[in-house]
Motif scaffolding. Structure first.
Motif, short mmCIF file in Angstrom:
data_model
loop_
_atom_site.label_atom_id
_atom_site.label_comp_id
_atom_site.label_asym_id
_atom_site.label_seq_id
_atom_site.Cartn_x
_atom_site.Cartn_y
_atom_site.Cartn_z
N GLY A 180 0.81 -1.21 0.00
CA GLY A 180 0.00 0.00 0.00
C GLY A 180 0.84 1.26 0.00
N GLY A 181 1.93 1.27 0.79
CA GLY A 181 2.83 2.43 0.79
C GLY A 181 3.48 2.65 -0.56
N ALA A 182 3.86 1.55 -1.22
CA ALA A 182 4.47 1.68 -2.55
C ALA A 182 3.46 2.24 -3.55
N CYS A 183 2.22 1.74 -3.51
CA CYS A 183 1.19 2.25 -4.42
C CYS A 183 0.92 3.73 -4.17
N LEU A 184 0.92 4.13 -2.91
CA LEU A 184 0.68 5.54 -2.59
C LEU A 184 1.78 6.42 -3.16
N LEU A 185 3.03 5.99 -3.03
CA LEU A 185 4.15 6.77 -3.58
C LEU A 185 4.07 6.86 -5.10
N VAL A 186 3.69 5.76 -5.74
CA VAL A 186 3.62 5.76 -7.20
C VAL A 186 2.47 6.63 -7.69
N VAL A 187 1.35 6.59 -6.98
CA VAL A 187 0.19 7.38 -7.39
C VAL A 187 0.48 8.87 -7.31
N THR A 188 1.32 9.30 -6.37
CA THR A 188 1.62 10.72 -6.25
C THR A 188 2.49 11.24 -7.39
N GLN A 189 2.97 10.39 -8.28
CA GLN A 189 3.86 10.89 -9.34
C GLN A 189 3.17 11.72 -10.43
N PRO A 190 2.01 11.57 -10.95
CA PRO A 190 1.06 10.47 -10.73
C PRO A 190 1.25 9.35 -11.75
N ASP A 191 1.01 8.11 -11.29
CA ASP A 191 1.15 6.94 -12.16
C ASP A 191 0.19 5.87 -11.66
N LEU A 192 -1.07 6.03 -11.98
CA LEU A 192 -2.08 5.10 -11.52
C LEU A 192 -1.93 3.73 -12.19
N GLY A 193 -1.42 3.70 -13.42
CA GLY A 193 -1.26 2.44 -14.12
C GLY A 193 -0.30 1.49 -13.42
N THR A 194 0.86 2.01 -12.98
CA THR A 194 1.81 1.17 -12.26
C THR A 194 1.25 0.67 -10.95
N ALA A 195 0.50 1.54 -10.26
CA ALA A 195 -0.13 1.11 -9.00
C ALA A 195 -1.12 -0.02 -9.26
N MET A 196 -1.86 0.04 -10.36
CA MET A 196 -2.79 -1.04 -10.69
C MET A 196 -2.06 -2.33 -11.01
N VAL A 197 -0.93 -2.24 -11.71
CA VAL A 197 -0.14 -3.44 -12.00
C VAL A 197 0.38 -4.07 -10.71
N ILE A 198 0.85 -3.26 -9.77
CA ILE A 198 1.31 -3.77 -8.48
C ILE A 198 0.18 -4.47 -7.75
N ALA A 199 -1.02 -3.87 -7.76
CA ALA A 199 -2.17 -4.47 -7.09
C ALA A 199 -2.56 -5.80 -7.72
N PHE A 200 -2.60 -5.86 -9.05
CA PHE A 200 -2.96 -7.11 -9.74
C PHE A 200 -1.94 -8.21 -9.45
N THR A 201 -0.66 -7.87 -9.47
CA THR A 201 0.38 -8.86 -9.21
C THR A 201 0.29 -9.39 -7.79
N THR A 202 0.04 -8.51 -6.82
CA THR A 202 -0.10 -8.94 -5.43
C THR A 202 -1.29 -9.86 -5.26
N CYS A 203 -2.41 -9.54 -5.91
CA CYS A 203 -3.59 -10.40 -5.84
C CYS A 203 -3.29 -11.78 -6.41
N ARG A 214 -13.27 -15.26 -0.01
CA ARG A 214 -13.99 -14.22 0.72
C ARG A 214 -13.05 -13.10 1.14
N LYS A 215 -11.87 -13.47 1.62
CA LYS A 215 -10.89 -12.45 2.02
C LYS A 215 -10.33 -11.72 0.81
N LEU A 216 -10.16 -12.45 -0.30
CA LEU A 216 -9.68 -11.80 -1.52
C LEU A 216 -10.71 -10.79 -2.03
N ALA A 217 -11.98 -11.15 -1.98
CA ALA A 217 -13.03 -10.23 -2.42
C ALA A 217 -13.06 -8.99 -1.54
N LEU A 218 -12.83 -9.16 -0.23
CA LEU A 218 -12.80 -8.02 0.68
C LEU A 218 -11.66 -7.08 0.34
N LEU A 219 -10.47 -7.65 0.08
CA LEU A 219 -9.32 -6.82 -0.28
C LEU A 219 -9.53 -6.15 -1.63
#
Length: 456
Positions: A180-203, A214-219
């Motif tokens: 989450g901290g990494a996504c927040l830093l990337v979004v401030t650049q701004p670079d929403l696409g990279t943050a989405m790639v990080i989120a997809f890879t983590t999932c 159920r926990k994955l759906a919550l996240l």
């Protein structure tokens, strides 16, 4: 690894269904597994395809602007590709075992570099985004390195304690906090696409580690809510969202890129206008060699060219998931899943954005788009995936949950699990030796029969 740590994970469900592959000397090196051959073939085809299309997309505009003979982008693409191929070759040999010891320094370095892009006279601003550091042609995008570092970090944590996926509090500290901290830093650049790639890879890594749906759906729901709130608050993101909903209503402003990309693909038809014959890339299509190179491919090579490109990514998906299923440890399996999802999520985001099925994110097309940082990091990640496909591994010692670490029963179960893992590894090695010995005896017997036949 304890049996409980394997339950529900990708590697745990595969264990025992077959003999894992092992990269060894002699015959094993001369005949790599099918997954390894598919990966290297698809990668080299994408690189060759990318070199042709980068030259086609950039040569006309650079000539018209008086920026050289039109081959500048191609020369840089080949140079950065050569650096990436060297890294891929090194990591494909024994990369999984080597990166385990440098994961923590790599993660810290990537965080420092991402923070450095906001420092005046250090970070470089292009089109209103501060994503690069370095002078002139040596500019580097730290968020590309962060994607790979976070992948290795998440794989290490989940392999050490797979049980953490069943407890959101334990999962949040420290894995989700760091991501989450990494996504927040990337979004401030701004670079929403990279943050989405990080989120997809983590999932994808959490799914491979066995997280309950159920926990994955919550996240996932929480992440989507945060993205929606960010889009409402930030004018930059809100503009991208409104232009995605109806790009033709903003064709002269925020929807210009999306509209021109759709016109280029529509102009190509089934077989395209021919290599080098794109009109949109010269006068209308912005960022043709990078973010919108797929539009140039669609205009020049048509639907057939786009489907050929998607087929190569499909080969990577097939071979990557097969390599994960055949991995010799949970850590190796998670790296294979992470690298495969990293490549595919970037490809899907780019394709969907150009086709108008997703908002523009500025994510390059892996191995094809011009971009030094993305090309080098993607080739390095592919080297890790090839190493897993060839049988490379690195065992990460599983750790019992904190509340049970002092229990004698837990210690005995952990010791028994580690003993079983060592026994299984020795049995695997013995089976590999016996297989090679049978192959050598078969080859010797065949040579003897051929010699006898020649004598007759």
């Amino acid at each position: 690894m304890p049996a409980a740590a394997q339950r529900g994970s990708l590697w745990g469900t595969r264990k025992g269904k077959g003999t894992p592959r092992r990269a060894s000397s002699g015959t094993a090196q001369r005949c790599q597994p099918l997954e390894h051959r598919i990966l290297i073939t698809a990668t080299m085809c994408l690189l060759a395809f990318g070199a042709v299309m980068v030259y086609s997309a950039s040569s006309a505009t650079t000539l018209l602007r008086g920026q050289g003979n039109g081959s500048g982008y191609l020369v840089k693409y080949v140079m950065y590709g050569a650096v990436g191929l060297v890294l891929m070759h090194v990591l494909a040999r024994d990369g999984v075992a080597k990166v385990q010891s440098i994961t923590a320094p790599l993660l810290v370095t990537s965080f420092v570099l991402v923070l450095a892009v906001h420092i005046p006279h250090v970070g470089v601003s292009v089109n209103g985004a501060r994503r690069w550091i370095g002078p002139g042609p040596f500019q580097f995008q730290p968020s590309e390195l962060m994607k790979l570092a976070l992948l290795l970090y998440a794989a290490t944590l989940l392999a050490k304690r797979p049980q953490r996926v069943h407890d959101l509090r334990e999962l949040a500290n420290p894995l989700l906090m760091v991501v989450g901290g990494a996504c927040l830093l990337v979004v401030t650049q701004p670079d929403l696409g990279t943050a989405m790639v990080i989120a997809f890879t983590t999932c994808a890594l959490l799914v491979a580690a066995g997280i309950p749906l159920r926990k994955l759906a919550l996240l996932g729901g929480s992440a989507l809510a945060l993205v929606f709130m960010y889009a409402l608050v930030k004018p930059y993101a809100r503009t991208r969202l409104t232009s995605f909903i109806d790009p033709w209503a903003h064709a002269s402003s925020s929807g210009f890129q999306a509209v021109q990309g759709q016109i280029a693909i529509g102009s190509g038809g089934l077989f395209g206008a021919g290599p080098g014959q794109s009109v949109q890339k010269i006068f209308y299509l912005p960022e043709a060699p990078t973010d919108f190179i797929l539009a140039v491919i669609g205009e020049e090579l048509g639907v057939v060219g786009v489907f050929g490109l998607l087929f190569l990514y499909g080969l990577i998906a097939y071979a990557g998931l097969r390599a994960a299923r055949g991995a010799r440890s949970l850590y190796s399996a998670l790296i294979a899943v992470g690298v495969t999802s990293l490549i595919l999520s970037q490809a899907m985001l780019n394709v969907f954005a150009v086709l108008g099925l997703a908002p523009l994110t500025g994510v390059p097309l892996p191995f094809v788009s011009y971009g030094s940082s993305s090309l080098i990091v993607m080739l390095a990640a592919m080297g890790l995936l090839m190493n897993v496909a060839a049988g490379g591994t690195a065992h990460v010692r599983a750790v019992a949950p904190a509340r049970k670490r002092g229990s004698a029963d837990a210690r005995r179960r952990e010791s028994a699990g580690l003993a079983r893992e060592r026994t299984e590894e020795h049995e695997d090695q013995g089976r590999d030796r016996r297989r090679r010995d049978r192959g050598a005896r078969g080859a010797g017997a065949g040579g003897g029969r051929r010699a006898a036949g020649a004598g007759r």
